[in-house]
Scaffold this motif. Structure first.
Motif, PDB file in Angstrom:
ATOM      1  N   VAL A  14       0.388  -7.191   0.098  1.00  0.00           N
ATOM      2  CA  VAL A  14      -0.272  -5.922  -0.222  1.00  0.00           C
ATOM      3  C   VAL A  14       0.233  -5.386  -1.558  1.00  0.00           C
ATOM      4  N   THR A  15       1.556  -5.448  -1.785  1.00  0.00           N
ATOM      5  CA  THR A  15       2.127  -4.986  -3.052  1.00  0.00           C
ATOM      6  C   THR A  15       1.586  -5.799  -4.220  1.00  0.00           C
ATOM      7  N   LEU A  16       1.560  -7.094  -4.093  1.00  0.00           N
ATOM      8  CA  LEU A  16       1.028  -7.955  -5.150  1.00  0.00           C
ATOM      9  C   LEU A  16      -0.446  -7.667  -5.396  1.00  0.00           C
ATOM     10  N   SER A  17      -1.204  -7.459  -4.338  1.00  0.00           N
ATOM     11  CA  SER A  17      -2.629  -7.139  -4.480  1.00  0.00           C
ATOM     12  C   SER A  17      -2.825  -5.823  -5.225  1.00  0.00           C
ATOM     13  N   LEU A  18      -2.018  -4.822  -4.910  1.00  0.00           N
ATOM     14  CA  LEU A  18      -2.122  -3.536  -5.599  1.00  0.00           C
ATOM     15  C   LEU A  18      -1.746  -3.656  -7.082  1.00  0.00           C
ATOM     16  N   VAL A  19      -0.713  -4.429  -7.381  1.00  0.00           N
ATOM     17  CA  VAL A  19      -0.326  -4.638  -8.780  1.00  0.00           C
ATOM     18  C   VAL A  19      -1.451  -5.330  -9.539  1.00  0.00           C
ATOM     19  N   ILE A  20      -2.048  -6.343  -8.962  1.00  0.00           N
ATOM     20  CA  ILE A  20      -3.177  -7.045  -9.595  1.00  0.00           C
ATOM     21  C   ILE A  20      -4.367  -6.111  -9.761  1.00  0.00           C
ATOM     22  N   LEU A  21      -4.633  -5.294  -8.771  1.00  0.00           N
ATOM     23  CA  LEU A  21      -5.749  -4.342  -8.840  1.00  0.00           C
ATOM     24  C   LEU A  21      -5.536  -3.322  -9.954  1.00  0.00           C
ATOM     25  N   VAL A  22      -4.339  -2.754 -10.058  1.00  0.00           N
ATOM     26  CA  VAL A  22      -4.046  -1.767 -11.107  1.00  0.00           C
ATOM     27  C   VAL A  22      -4.091  -2.427 -12.482  1.00  0.00           C
ATOM     28  N   GLY A  24      -5.792  -5.084 -13.360  1.00  0.00           N
ATOM     29  CA  GLY A  24      -7.194  -5.375 -13.649  1.00  0.00           C
ATOM     30  C   GLY A  24      -7.964  -4.133 -14.057  1.00  0.00           C
ATOM     31  N   PHE A  25      -7.720  -3.028 -13.394  1.00  0.00           N
ATOM     32  CA  PHE A  25      -8.384  -1.776 -13.753  1.00  0.00           C
ATOM     33  C   PHE A  25      -8.004  -1.346 -15.164  1.00  0.00           C
ATOM     34  N   LEU A  26      -6.709  -1.417 -15.509  1.00  0.00           N
ATOM     35  CA  LEU A  26      -6.262  -1.049 -16.849  1.00  0.00           C
ATOM     36  C   LEU A  26      -6.861  -1.980 -17.903  1.00  0.00           C
ATOM     37  N   TRP A  27      -6.948  -3.251 -17.605  1.00  0.00           N
ATOM     38  CA  TRP A  27      -7.523  -4.217 -18.551  1.00  0.00           C
ATOM     39  C   TRP A  27      -9.010  -3.952 -18.763  1.00  0.00           C
TER      40      TRP A  27
END
Length: 135
Positions: A14-22, A24-27
């Motif tokens: 879940v932590t890794l998924s949230l980091v990837i999601l954030v 990706g959103f910033l990118w």
């Protein structure tokens, strides 16, 4: 014991998924400077203190029209690269796909511009300069 191990792995996932999601959103929300591809087209002296600068941006490809930006400023000295660097700090008073057909400075200090073409943005004040737009 297997339950605690499963909880740790789910937490990591879940932590890794949230980091990837954030990330990706910033990118995806990063907006590059749309004036990086501008080229200085012309510079016109309208009066002793007012210059009209015109830049062109044709980097949009086949589906995006060529964009012209017009700036009013005092004289900017230097090479084209130096002038473009200074123009990036100024907001253009006119952006569009058309061209200015005439420009002059009136006795009272107002700048009169005649423009023909599509307008994307238009400002009626430029720092200390004031000009009027007439159809």
């Amino acid at each position: 014991m297997p339950f605690k191990t499963a909880i740790k792995w789910i937490h990591r996932l879940v932590t890794l998924s949230l980091v990837i999601l954030v990330a990706g959103f910033l990118w995806l929300s990063h907006q590059p400077d749309n004036r990086d591809s501008d080229e200085l087209q012309r510079a016109y002296k309208l009066s002793d203190h007012v210059w009209l600068y015109m830049t062109i941006n044709s980097s949009g490809g086949a589906t995006v029209p060529t964009l012209y930006r017009y700036y009013l400023s005092s004289e900017i000295h230097g090479e084209d690269v130096d002038v473009l660097h200074q123009l990036k700090t100024i907001t253009p008073f006119l952006e569009g796909t058309g061209s200015i057909t005439s420009a002059s400075v009136e006795k009272n200090g107002e700048v009169t511009i005649s423009y023909s073409g599509n307008v994307f943005s238009l400002r009626d004040e430029v720092s200390n300069l004031r000009f009027t737009v007439k159809p």
